[in-house]
Design an enzyme around this catalytic site. Structure first.
Site, PDB file in Angstrom:
ATOM      1  N   ARG A  39     -16.081  -0.336  13.296  1.00 26.18           N
ATOM      2  CA  ARG A  39     -15.369   0.019  12.062  1.00 26.18           C
ATOM      3  C   ARG A  39     -15.911  -0.918  10.987  1.00 26.18           C
ATOM      4  NH1 ARG A  39      -9.838   1.956  11.294  1.00 26.18           N
ATOM      5  NH2 ARG A  39     -10.009   3.147  13.192  1.00 26.18           N
ATOM      6  N   SER A 141     -10.580   6.749  10.252  1.00 25.06           N
ATOM      7  CA  SER A 141      -9.148   7.016  10.203  1.00 25.06           C
ATOM      8  C   SER A 141      -8.595   6.865   8.780  1.00 25.06           C
ATOM      9  CB  SER A 141      -8.429   6.104  11.196  1.00 25.06           C
ATOM     10  OG  SER A 141      -7.101   6.518  11.347  1.00 25.06           O
TER      11      SER A 141
END
Length: 588
Positions: A39, A141
């Site tokens: 991420r 996300s």
């Protein structure tokens, strides 16, 4: 390598300027591959998400899978992506997904690559449904728009846990030189190894979640209106289809937010957890169309926030713990009243993470099923659920306070699509009894005991300060002593999952797995309060979670809230010391 002209130009410019500081930021250290995969921001250099780092990561993952599965070439992997894109560096979830697919196909491994954007839960669903070796979802996300991520699922349909992260990480280090055709993703379009599972999974998934639909007749007749927002992400189409599968009228979609837009133009952060700011447009549409309930997904549709209009005209946004209480009550009630499941109640389980409300424990105690807590994150709940299911147990529900819910055993991860439609059915059913979600929540607490929670965080960009803060808690009154009190509140128990210490166990060893690389201490207080302090795996935050559990019958909610507020204030003052540690408070 001049394969990506955009990132190449950025680096060339920095070299020309002799900007050593920025170059150090881009190339100083490689993104860390952990259990949550990758991420990071999209951009140039090995510390960012870009074509090269995706190729290197996938080459490592590919080699690691070859080592673990002799039938990898027969079974293959699934790859999905969301709608994120970054114009200035040419990075996008779709491009990264295609490069990853190309890497596997070049090694003779079949790839099920979704041809269009999908919700994250479709990847674990596909792994299980098609019995594949692994799954990859390219998504960040609800992170800010410049970020992207690479999330990995194992053959059991759950996110990876240790030691796989270390094994993959090592394999990435060993496979950094791009393979001969690594950049040429056009090759996959003519390959016989490329499959598109989009149409089939769209059919099968919606068939599978109908097993959780118990009140079709009520759904057909209900006058209740819902608003749905996908917050510029992937959720719109799939929630519409889910409502159709349950025979519910489609929800009103927030028009400004229903189509995917990688710039997330109408929100500061595309995270429904941030509460009312993200829901402003939803409130306006609900007022206009006379809808009482708002369902909000995060951009990759694996989380769900719910708001309900109260008698007073105010909107109540449910916390993750409150919705967890409602869904836990509902799913158990449906199982008890309608299930064709012949298993005894002693074979029924619900799970939640250790920083989530213990309301499921209270329901389980009274009703006679099992409750288990796991470490934070759905990777733990997914893996534990699979273990239990393999032993013939029924895992009805799992949740975490960060608005993640697993309502359907076909997906061993959080799923905001099934959670949205199951919430809509629950609300429709309650409406036939003249009950709102808020009234039912109170009824759950009346029956099983009030569970009041409060969570927040401090932002801290300096790892040394974070380390010091936790060291201070472990050496509070002299070396190796934890605090005995926090302000006026007596500490009755301590569990430290960084060191593995638990004062409540006979051998003082914690039962849950420990991790030296992250900080996490839970304090139990003599007044029935519990508070956990932990670091975040994906953000520069120190988070805390607190809860006061009262036995059934203690209905003075205001008094309980006041007591919890005082406990939290003491926690902030004595354990966080925000002024001394220069911590930045969460801003509304």
């Amino acid at each position: 390598y001049q394969q990506n002209p955009k990132t190449y130009a950025i680096v060339k410019q920095l070299l020309a300027e002799g900007n050593a500081g920025e170059l150090q930021k881009y190339f100083g250290s490689r993104m860390e591959f952990g259990t949550a995969g990758l991420r990071a921001a999209m951009g140039a250099g090995i510390s960012h998400m870009n074509d090269l780092t995706i190729i290197q990561t996938t080459q490592g993952f590919c080699r690691y899978l070859e080592k673990n599965f002799s039938d990898l070439k027969k079974r293959g992997v699934v790859i999905g992506f969301d709608a994120r894109a970054h114009l200035s560096t040419g990075g996008s979830s779709k491009r990264f997904a295609r490069l990853a697919a190309n890497t596997f196909i070049s090694q003779g491994i079949p790839v099920y690559l979704f041809s269009d954007i999908i919700p994250t839960p479709f990847v674990p669903y596909t792994v299980t449904h098609l019995k594949l070796c692994a799954g990859i979802m390219v998504t960040a996300s609800h992170n800010p728009k410049q970020d992207n991520g690479y999330k990995v699922y194992w053959e059991n349909g759950a996110q990876i846990i240790s030691p796989h992260d270390k094994g993959i990480s090592q394999a990435i280090e060993e496979n950094q030189e791009p393979w001969p055709q690594a950049w040429n993703d056009k090759l996959i379009d003519s390959s016989l190894l490329l499959h598109d599972p989009y149409a089939m999974i769209n059919k099968e998934y919606f068939k599978d979640i109908q097993k959780q639909c118990f009140y079709r007749n009520i759904n057909k007749e209900t006058n209740l209106k819902f608003v749905h927002t996908s917050v510029h992400g992937v959720g719109h189409k799939f929630v519409q289809l889910a409502f159709k599968a349950f025979d519910l009228s489609p929800p009103f979609a927030v028009p400004e937010q229903k189509d995917p837009d990688p710039d997330f133009p109408t929100v500061k952060y595309p995270n429904p957890e941030e509460g009312k700011g993200v829901l402003t447009l939803s409130f306006a549409l609900a007022e206009k169309d006379g809808a009482r309930i708002i369902l909000a997904n995060d951009p990759d549709a694996d989380r769900l926030a719910v708001a309900e209009k109260q008698e007073s005209g105010e909107w109540k946004v449910f916390s993750g713990n409150e919705l967890g209480a409602l869904l836990g009550w509902w799913i158990f009630t449906c199982w008890k009243n309608n299930s064709r499941d012949t298993r005894a109640i002693k074979d029924v389980y619900m799970l939640s993470s250790t920083v989530s409300s213990k309301i499921l424990r209270a329901i389980a105690l009274k009703e006679g099923f099992h409750f288990e807590e796991t470490l934070t994150g759905f990777k733990w709940m997914g893996n534990r659920a699979k273990q239990l299911m393999d032993q013939g147990k029924a895992v009805l529900f799992a949740f975490e306070e960060a608005i993640g819910y697993m309502c359907c055993p076909a997906v061993l991860d959080k799923d905001g699509v099934s959670a949205a439609v199951i919430t809509a059915e629950m609300a429709s059913f309650l409406a036939t009894r003249n009950l709102s979600l808020s009234q039912q929540l109170k009824a759950v607490y009346d029956e099983y005991g009030f569970h009041i929670t409060k969570a927040s965080y401090f932002i801290c960009h300096d790892p040394k300060v974070i380390q010091q803060l936790f060291d201070n808690l472990r050496n509070f009154d002299g070396k190796n002593t934890y605090p005995k009190s926090c302000g006026r509140f007596q500490v009755s128990g301590i569990r430290d999952l960084t060191t593995g210490y638990d004062s409540s166990q006979p051998d003082q060893k914690a039962i849950l797995p420990t991790s030296k690389s992250s900080q996490m201490i839970t304090f139990t207080f003599a007044n029935g309060g519990v508070a956990t302090m932990r670091t975040s795996g994906t953000e520069p935050k120190i988070k805390y979670y607190s809860e006061l559990c009262a036995p059934p019958g203690n209905s003075d909610v205001e008094q309980l809230k006041k007591e919890l507020d005082e406990l939290v204030n003491a926690l902030e003052k004595h354990f966080f010391q925000p002024e001394k540690n220069k911590l930045q408070r969460k801003t509304e």
